[in-house]
Design an enzyme around this catalytic site. Structure first.
Site, PDB file in Angstrom:
ATOM      1  CB  CYS A   1       6.997   2.594   0.367  1.00 38.18           C
ATOM      2  SG  CYS A   1       6.846   1.007   1.220  1.00 38.18           S
TER       3      CYS A   1
ATOM      4  NE  ARG B   1       3.433   3.025  -1.459  1.00 34.68           N
ATOM      5  CZ  ARG B   1       3.224   4.223  -0.941  1.00 34.68           C
ATOM      6  NH1 ARG B   1       3.074   5.272  -1.725  1.00 34.68           N
ATOM      7  NH2 ARG B   1       3.190   4.396   0.358  1.00 34.68           N
TER       8      ARG B   1
ATOM      9  CG  ASP C   1       0.051   2.876   0.584  1.00 31.92           C
ATOM     10  OD1 ASP C   1       0.080   1.659   0.277  1.00 31.92           O
ATOM     11  OD2 ASP C   1       0.254   3.290   1.739  1.00 31.92           O
TER      12      ASP C   1
END
Length: 161
Positions: A9, A15, A123
């Protein structure tokens, strides 16, 4: 031979660590000795913990991020990885800018699954716990499909010494 799967990420505090933790929770026993899961970030600062909300969300699903330490994605990591699993198309682009030869090993997490939706994983940074829980549910859904794919790719190698 252990297969390396890296989740990627941006900052490696939400994440990708959540995906790594859920993969470890969900991977069946017969694949545990075959696959090494880790994570990294395209713009990560080494040594940062996972966000508190990420730690809490994962713990609700049986995972543990309490010892997570962020790390910046490097060319060496890309070269060593058998699969690079990105959270968004931008992350895929970043990986391929670093190493165009990684094309055949680089996928978006959202591309796994019967729907073949190719979704980006949003996100959650800066959002509340409820958003982290929703994002984790999305990640978990795709991780289940990814594990089916890993079983198909690597499962045949189990027991072959």
């Amino acid at each position: 031979m252990m297969k390396k799967v890296i989740f990627i990420c941006s900052g490696n505090t939400c994440r990708s660590p959540m995906a790594e933790a859920m993969a470890r929770v969900l991977v069946p026993d017969e694949l545990k000795a075959q696959v090494d899961f880790s994570s990294a970030g395209c713009s990560a600062i080494d040594g940062r913990p996972a966000t508190g909300y990420a730690v809490e969300a994962v713990s609700l699903r049986g995972g543990d991020l309490s010892g997570h330490s962020s790390r910046l994605l490097t060319n060496a990591m890309i070269e060593e990885a058998d699969l690079l699993i990105a959270m968004t198309g931008e992350h895929v682009d970043h990986i391929l800018r670093l190493d165009p030869k990684a094309h055949s090993r680089t996928f978006k997490l959202g591309s796994f699954g019967s729907a073949g939706s190719d979704e980006d994983i949003p996100d959650p940074i800066g959002a509340g716990q409820d958003v982290y829980i929703m994002v984790l549910a999305q990640i978990e859904r795709f991780i289940r499909s990814l594990i089916d794919e890993l079983g198909a790719r690597f499962g045949a190698e189990t027991g072959n010494g």
